[in-house]
Motif scaffolding. Structure first.
Motif, PDB file in Angstrom:
ATOM      1  N   PRO A 251      18.981  59.355 132.659  1.00 35.10           N
ATOM      2  CA  PRO A 251      18.253  59.311 133.938  1.00 35.10           C
ATOM      3  C   PRO A 251      18.595  58.057 134.724  1.00 35.10           C
ATOM      4  O   PRO A 251      19.042  57.052 134.149  1.00 35.10           O
ATOM      5  N   PRO A 252      18.415  58.080 136.031  1.00 35.32           N
ATOM      6  CA  PRO A 252      18.656  56.875 136.837  1.00 35.32           C
ATOM      7  C   PRO A 252      17.736  55.733 136.408  1.00 35.32           C
ATOM      8  O   PRO A 252      16.649  55.951 135.865  1.00 35.32           O
ATOM      9  N   THR A 253      18.179  54.535 136.654  1.00 37.30           N
ATOM     10  CA  THR A 253      17.388  53.343 136.315  1.00 37.30           C
ATOM     11  C   THR A 253      16.049  53.375 137.043  1.00 37.30           C
ATOM     12  O   THR A 253      15.969  53.710 138.234  1.00 37.30           O
ATOM     13  N   GLY A 254      14.989  53.045 136.323  1.00 35.94           N
ATOM     14  CA  GLY A 254      13.666  52.984 136.929  1.00 35.94           C
ATOM     15  C   GLY A 254      12.891  54.284 136.880  1.00 35.94           C
ATOM     16  O   GLY A 254      11.738  54.324 137.304  1.00 35.94           O
ATOM     17  N   TYR A 255      13.508  55.352 136.372  1.00 37.47           N
ATOM     18  CA  TYR A 255      12.808  56.632 136.256  1.00 37.47           C
ATOM     19  C   TYR A 255      11.988  56.650 134.962  1.00 37.47           C
ATOM     20  O   TYR A 255      12.398  56.088 133.944  1.00 37.47           O
ATOM     21  N   VAL A 256      10.833  57.315 135.006  1.00 38.30           N
ATOM     22  CA  VAL A 256       9.910  57.362 133.871  1.00 38.30           C
ATOM     23  C   VAL A 256       9.847  58.790 133.330  1.00 38.30           C
ATOM     24  O   VAL A 256       9.686  59.748 134.092  1.00 38.30           O
ATOM     25  N   GLN A 257       9.947  58.927 131.991  1.00 42.35           N
ATOM     26  CA  GLN A 257       9.954  60.254 131.384  1.00 42.35           C
ATOM     27  C   GLN A 257       8.549  60.839 131.302  1.00 42.35           C
ATOM     28  O   GLN A 257       7.566  60.129 131.082  1.00 42.35           O
ATOM     29  N   ASP A 258       8.458  62.145 131.500  1.00 41.65           N
ATOM     30  CA  ASP A 258       7.197  62.862 131.333  1.00 41.65           C
ATOM     31  C   ASP A 258       6.678  62.589 129.917  1.00 41.65           C
ATOM     32  O   ASP A 258       7.423  62.707 128.946  1.00 41.65           O
ATOM     33  N   PRO A 259       5.402  62.230 129.772  1.00 46.55           N
ATOM     34  CA  PRO A 259       4.898  61.854 128.441  1.00 46.55           C
ATOM     35  C   PRO A 259       4.668  63.037 127.504  1.00 46.55           C
ATOM     36  O   PRO A 259       4.552  62.849 126.288  1.00 46.55           O
ATOM     37  N   ASP A 260       4.594  64.247 128.033  1.00 45.13           N
ATOM     38  CA  ASP A 260       4.275  65.401 127.196  1.00 45.13           C
ATOM     39  C   ASP A 260       5.446  65.795 126.305  1.00 45.13           C
ATOM     40  O   ASP A 260       6.605  65.459 126.573  1.00 45.13           O
ATOM     41  N   VAL A 261       5.137  66.523 125.235  1.00 43.36           N
ATOM     42  CA  VAL A 261       6.169  67.099 124.376  1.00 43.36           C
ATOM     43  C   VAL A 261       6.129  68.619 124.518  1.00 43.36           C
ATOM     44  O   VAL A 261       5.191  69.189 125.073  1.00 43.36           O
ATOM     45  N   LEU A 262       7.154  69.266 123.991  1.00 44.03           N
ATOM     46  CA  LEU A 262       7.246  70.716 124.102  1.00 44.03           C
ATOM     47  C   LEU A 262       6.478  71.410 122.990  1.00 44.03           C
ATOM     48  O   LEU A 262       6.388  70.918 121.860  1.00 44.03           O
ATOM     49  N   ASP A 263       5.939  72.563 123.328  1.00 46.41           N
ATOM     50  CA  ASP A 263       5.293  73.430 122.360  1.00 46.41           C
ATOM     51  C   ASP A 263       6.221  73.659 121.175  1.00 46.41           C
ATOM     52  O   ASP A 263       7.422  73.913 121.341  1.00 46.41           O
ATOM     53  N   THR A 264       5.676  73.562 119.958  1.00 49.07           N
ATOM     54  CA  THR A 264       6.488  73.779 118.762  1.00 49.07           C
ATOM     55  C   THR A 264       7.172  75.141 118.787  1.00 49.07           C
ATOM     56  O   THR A 264       8.287  75.298 118.285  1.00 49.07           O
ATOM     57  N   TRP A 265       6.517  76.147 119.381  1.00 49.84           N
ATOM     58  CA  TRP A 265       7.106  77.490 119.426  1.00 49.84           C
ATOM     59  C   TRP A 265       8.351  77.530 120.316  1.00 49.84           C
ATOM     60  O   TRP A 265       9.168  78.438 120.211  1.00 49.84           O
ATOM     61  N   PHE A 266       8.489  76.538 121.196  1.00 46.49           N
ATOM     62  CA  PHE A 266       9.677  76.487 122.052  1.00 46.49           C
ATOM     63  C   PHE A 266      10.910  76.177 121.213  1.00 46.49           C
ATOM     64  O   PHE A 266      11.935  76.862 121.293  1.00 46.49           O
ATOM     65  N   SER A 267      10.810  75.154 120.365  1.00 49.02           N
ATOM     66  CA  SER A 267      11.962  74.810 119.526  1.00 49.02           C
ATOM     67  C   SER A 267      12.189  75.853 118.437  1.00 49.02           C
ATOM     68  O   SER A 267      13.332  76.205 118.132  1.00 49.02           O
ATOM     69  N   SER A 268      11.107  76.373 117.838  1.00 46.14           N
ATOM     70  CA  SER A 268      11.294  77.376 116.787  1.00 46.14           C
ATOM     71  C   SER A 268      11.779  78.699 117.369  1.00 46.14           C
ATOM     72  O   SER A 268      12.352  79.518 116.651  1.00 46.14           O
ATOM     73  N   GLY A 269      11.601  78.893 118.669  1.00 50.31           N
ATOM     74  CA  GLY A 269      12.142  80.086 119.321  1.00 50.31           C
ATOM     75  C   GLY A 269      13.663  80.085 119.389  1.00 50.31           C
ATOM     76  O   GLY A 269      14.282  81.131 119.607  1.00 50.31           O
ATOM     77  N   LEU A 270      14.266  78.914 119.187  1.00 49.11           N
ATOM     78  CA  LEU A 270      15.735  78.789 119.183  1.00 49.11           C
ATOM     79  C   LEU A 270      16.314  78.902 117.774  1.00 49.11           C
ATOM     80  O   LEU A 270      17.533  78.841 117.601  1.00 49.11           O
ATOM     81  N   TRP A 271      15.466  79.063 116.785  1.00 49.80           N
ATOM     82  CA  TRP A 271      15.840  78.929 115.373  1.00 49.80           C
ATOM     83  C   TRP A 271      17.045  79.759 114.942  1.00 49.80           C
ATOM     84  O   TRP A 271      17.917  79.257 114.232  1.00 49.80           O
ATOM     85  N   PRO A 272      17.180  81.042 115.337  1.00 49.01           N
ATOM     86  CA  PRO A 272      18.313  81.833 114.819  1.00 49.01           C
ATOM     87  C   PRO A 272      19.679  81.301 115.221  1.00 49.01           C
ATOM     88  O   PRO A 272      20.657  81.527 114.515  1.00 49.01           O
ATOM     89  N   PHE A 273      19.759  80.604 116.365  1.00 49.12           N
ATOM     90  CA  PHE A 273      21.078  80.130 116.810  1.00 49.12           C
ATOM     91  C   PHE A 273      21.208  78.612 116.823  1.00 49.12           C
ATOM     92  O   PHE A 273      22.282  78.072 116.586  1.00 49.12           O
ATOM     93  N   SER A 274      20.101  77.896 117.047  1.00 46.75           N
ATOM     94  CA  SER A 274      20.188  76.429 117.008  1.00 46.75           C
ATOM     95  C   SER A 274      20.568  75.953 115.611  1.00 46.75           C
ATOM     96  O   SER A 274      21.291  74.967 115.449  1.00 46.75           O
ATOM     97  N   THR A 275      20.107  76.663 114.581  1.00 46.37           N
ATOM     98  CA  THR A 275      20.422  76.287 113.198  1.00 46.37           C
ATOM     99  C   THR A 275      21.888  76.516 112.854  1.00 46.37           C
ATOM    100  O   THR A 275      22.399  75.964 111.875  1.00 46.37           O
TER     101      THR A 275
END
Length: 694
Positions: A434-458
Motif C-alpha cells: 500500500p502507499p505510504t501513510g495508508y492504514v489497513q482495515d482492522p477486521d479479519v476475514l470470516d474463517t469460512w472465506f479461507s476454508s472455502g478455498l480449501w480444495p484448490f488453495s491446498t
C-alpha cells in the motif's frame, strides 16, 4: 505358503496398531506422486479446527474418507488424501484470551502484534492435537502435504481471491444487519449461531392515544426506542384507515409513520409490528424499502445507548423488564404471555444471546456466484449423494443473501484493504504494497472465506503447480449434511470463480450425524457424548471404524452404542482366530488354484459366495453405501466362512486335502483385501502373517 510372521494367540489391537501405522508412514505408502501415470483420486479432508480434538463425528467422517482412499489406492489410482487444519478465528482467539484472563490480562494489554504472536505460540505448543488422534484412527493421509489455513501459501490464496472478487465488483462494504455477539464483539456467520427454544415474554403494547392508536406485538420491548415505524399488511382491513398516518411512539414521544408491507403476517399477534431497522433483519428490509429511519439504541456490548431515556446504560435484558414495567404503569400493556417460548440465536462459542445489529461490514455479492454454483449441480458437473439431499442445496443457493465476510477479531486473515488520509481505498494483492501513510482495515476475514478455498488453495493455487495439474478438480468431498449450506456451497461458489469454471469436486457424498443409541443428538448438557479415543483404547481402532461404517447409510443419521463397538471387536477376534486356524491347518496362497470343476461342493460354494461378495461390496463402496457393504462383509466372514465353511471343511483339513488348503488360502487373501479399507490394522496384520507379504 503361510507367512513367516508368527501370529499371537490372542488378538490385542494395542500391540499392532501403532507399529503398523509407523511402518506405513516409513514406507511412504500414503505419499502421492503428481508425476505418476496412474489415474488420480483426490479427497481434501474437511479441515478440523486447530483447537479441536477428535470427536465421534470426525471419526465417522474420516473413516468413510479412508475407506474410499484405501480402496482406490488398492485399485491402482494415484491417491491423494490431503490433511490440514482450520485456524478457527473465534474459537482460537477465545482460547488464548481465556489464558490471558487467567493472568489478569486482555489482548488489548498486549496489542495486536503481540497477541497474534501469542496465538502462534499456542498453536505450536498446544494446537493440532487432533492430528495425532487421526493417526490413531488410521487415516491414510499424505502428511507431506499437510496444510493450515493461515500458512504462507494459503494466505496468498486468500489475498488473491479477495482482490479478484473486489476488482470484479463482487466484494463491497455497506451497513447491513448482521449477527453480533456482544461477548466476542464480532459479527458471526449463520453457522456460528445456534438456535434454541428460550423462555421469554410476548407483550402487546399500545402506541399513540385518542384517535390515532395502534397495538403492536413484540418479544423485544427494549428495542422500541429505536422504532422508525409501525407496519401492517396492506390488505388487513383492521388498519386500512391508519396506513399513511403517524402515531406517537411511547417512552421517547416521537411520531412515527404507519406503513403497509406484505412482509407482515396478519395472523401474528395483533397483525401490527414495530419496525426497528437497526436491530432486526426483517425490519431492516422494510425500513430500507420505505426509507424509514433506523436509529441505533444499543452499543456493541448489548448495553442500551443513544435512546435519550433513563434506560440508557442498562443491559438489554434488564432494560426489557424495566421497559415493560414502565409501559404497564402507563397503562399501555394490552396483553402479555409468559413464558413465551421461541427460537433464539446463541453464539456457538460462548452461548451469549446473539444481537441483530446494523453494522458496516464487508460483503460478497453472491447472486451471480450462487447461480453458477446451482447450475453446476443442476447440469450434472457436480453430483450430490444421496440425490434426495440436492433440494436442500438448491433451497440455499437459490435464495442466498450477500455474505458478510468481515469479523472484528485479531486472529485471522486481515482484510487487505487500506485507507488513505483523504478517504482513498486501496486493495492489495499478495505481492502489492500500500502507499505510504495508508492504514489497513482492522477486521479479519470470516474463517469460512479461507476454508472455502480449501480444495484448490491446498494444491498451490493461484500458482500453476504440478499438484493442481494432477489432482484438481478433486474427486469427492465427504462431509456431513449439516454443513452443506455453510461450507460446501461456499467451496463451489469460490472454486468456480477462482478456477475459471472448474468445479472443486465431482461428487459431494453426504453422511448424517452420529447420535446416541436412542437417536438423541449428542451434547454435553445431556451427558450422552462419547469419546472415540476411549473406544479405540478399549476396543481398537478397527472396531470403532467398522461400527461407524456399518451404520453409515448415505445422508442419514446413525446411532452408536458401546456394546456395538464391543461386537465389532468380537468380530475382529473371530477373524483373528479363523486365520490362526488356517495357518495351523496349512492353508496357503502358494501354487495354482485347483480347477473349479474338480472341487467338492463346499469349496465350490465358498468360492461362489466370495465372488458374489466381492462384486456386491465393491459396487456398494463405489456408491457410498458403506453400511450395506459392511453388513455383507460381516455376514460373509462370520456366517459363510467361519460358521459354515470352516466347520464343514474340518474333515478335509484333517485329511490334509490340498485343494481345501488352497481354497481357504485364496478366500482369506481376498477377504483381507476386501476388508482392508474398513479395518486396515487387523487385515494388514493377518494378511502379512498369512501370506508372508509386507
Amino acid at each position: 505358503m503361510g507367512g513367516d510372521k508368527e501370529l499371537a494367540a490372542t488378538f490385542s489391537p494395542a500391540d499392532i496398531e501403532a507399529p503398523l501405522y509407523k511402518k506405513w508412514l516409513d514406507a511412504g505408502y500414503f505419499t502421492a506422486n503428481p508425476k505418476s501415470n496412474k489415474p488420480p483420486f483426490t479427497i481434501v479432508i474437511p479441515p478440523p479446527n486447530v483447537t479441536g480434538s477428535l470427536h465421534i463425528g470426525h471419526a465417522l467422517d474420516h473413516t468413510l474418507q479412508d475407506i474410499l482412499t484405501r480402496m482406490k489406492r488398492m485399485k491402482g489410482f494415484e491417491t491423494l488424501w490431503l490433511p490440514g487444519m482450520d485456524h478457527a478465528g473465534i474459537a482460537t482467539q477465545n482460547v488464548v484470551e481465556k489464558q490471558l484472563a487467567a493472568s489478569g490480562k486482555s489482548r488489548h494489554d498486549l496489542g495486536r502484534e503481540a497477541f497474534i504472536e501469542q496465538v502462534w505460540n499456542w498453536k505450536s505448543e498446544s494446537g493440532g492435537a487432533i492430528l495425532d488422534q487421526m493417526k490413531r484412527l488410521g487415516d491414510s493421509v499424505d502428511w507431506s502435504r499437510e496444510r493450515f489455513t493461515m500458512d504462507e501459501g494459503l494466505s496468498k490464496s486468500v489475498l488473491t481471491i479477495f482482490k479478484r472478487l473486489y476488482d470484479a465488483d463482487l466484494i463491497y462494504r455497506a451497513e447491513r444487519i448482521i449477527n453480533w455477539c456482544p461477548r466476542c464483539l464480532t459479527a458471526l456467520s449463520d453457522i456460528e449461531v445456534e438456535h434454541s427454544d428460550d423462555s421469554g415474554e410476548f407483550v402487546q403494547v399500545r402506541y399513540g392515544d385518542d384517535e390515532i392508536s395502534i397495538t403492536v406485538a413484540t418479544t423485544r420491548a427494549e428495542t422500541m426506542m429505536g422504532d422508525g415505524a409501525v407496519a401492517v399488511h396492506p390488505e388487513d382491513p383492521r388498519y386500512k384507515d391508519l396506513i399513511g398516518k403517524k402515531v406517537l411512539l411511547p417512552l421517547v414521544n416521537r411520531l412515527i409513520p404507519i406503513i403497509a408491507d406484505e412482509l407482515v403476517d396478519p395472523e401474528f399477534g395483533t397483525g401490527a409490528v414495530k419496525v426497528t431497522g437497526a436491530h432486526d433483519p426483517n425490519d431492516f428490509e422494510m425500513a430500507t424499502r420505505h426509507g424509514i429511519e433506523m436509529p441505533i439504541i444499543m452499543n456493541e456490548h448489548g448495553i442500551m445507548e443513544g435512546s435519550g431515556t433513563r434506560f440508557d446504560g442498562m443491559d438489554r435484558f434488564v432494560a426489557r423488564k424495566e421497559v415493560v414495567e414502565e409501559l404497564r404503569k402507563q397503562g399501555r400493556i394490552m396483553g402479555e404471555k409468559r413464558p413465551y417460548v421461541h427460537a433464539v440465536g446463541h453464539c456457538q462459542r460462548c452461548d451469549t444471546t446473539v444481537e441483530p445489529r446494523l453494522s458496516k461490514q464487508w460483503f460478497v455479492r453472491v447472486a451471480p456466484l450462487a447461480k453458477a454454483a446451482a447450475d453446476a449441480v443442476r447440469k450434472g458437473s457436480i453430483k450430490i449423494e444421496p440425490e434426495e439431499l440436492a433440494p436442500r442445496y438448491f433451497e440455499w443457493v437459490d435464495n442466498m443473501h450477500d455474505w458478510c465476510i468481515s469479523r472484528q477479531l485479531w486472529w485471522g486473515h486481515q482484510i487487505p484493504v487500506f485507507y488513505g488520509p483523504n478517504g482513498e481505498v486501496v486493495v492489495c494483492g499478495p505481492d502489492e504494497v500500500p502507499p505510504t501513510g495508508y492504514v489497513q482495515d482492522p477486521d479479519v476475514l470470516d474463517t469460512w472465506f479461507s476454508s472455502g478455498l480449501w480444495p484448490f488453495s491446498t494444491l498451490g493455487w493461484p500458482e500453476k503447480t504440478v499438484d493442481m495439474e494432477k489432482f484438481y478438480p478433486t474427486s469427492v468431498l465427504v462431509t456431513g449434511y449439516d454443513i452443506l449450506f455453510f461450507w460446501v456451497a461456499r467451496m463451489v461458489i469460490l472454486g468456480l470463480f477462482a478456477t475459471d469454471g472448474k468445479v472443486p469436486f465431482h461428487t459431494i457424498a453426504l453422511h448424517g450425524l452420529v447420535r446416541d443409541r436412542f437417536g438423541k443428538k449428542m451434547s454435553k448438557s445431556r451427558g450422552n457424548t462419547v469419546d472415540p479415543i476411549e473406544f479405540m483404547d478399549k476396543y481398537g481402532s478397527d472396531a470403532l471404524r467398522f461400527t461407524l461404517a456399518r451404520g453409515a447409510n448415505p445422508g442419514t443419521d446413525q446411532a452408536i452404542a458401546e456394546e456395538w463397538i464391543g461386537g465389532s471387536r468380537n468380530f475382529a477376534t473371530k477373524l483373528w482366530n479363523a486365520t490362526r486356524f488356517a495357518i495351523m491347518n496349512g492353508a496357503t496362497v502358494a501354487g495354482e488354484m485347483p480347477k473349479f470343476d474338480s472341487l467338492d461342493a463346499i469349496n465350490k460354494w465358498i468360492l461362489t459366495r466370495l465372488d458374489e461378495t466381492i462384486l456386491e461390496v465393491d459396487e456398494l463402496f463405489e456408491n457410498f453405501e458403506f453400511a450395506k457393504a459392511c453388513e455383507i462383509i460381516y455376514h460373509f466372514a462370520w456366517d459363510d466362512l467361519c460358521d459354515w465353511y470352516l466347520e464343514l471343511s474340518k474333515a478335509n483339513f484333517q485329511a490334509g486335502d490340498s485343494a481345501s488348503k488352497r481354497v481357504l488360502g485364496h478366500v482369506l487373501d481376498q477377504l483381507m483385501r476386501l476388508m482392508h479399507p474398513a479395518m486396515p490394522f487387523i487385515t494388514e496384520e493377518l494378511w502379512c502373517s498369512f501370506t508372508g507379504g509386507e
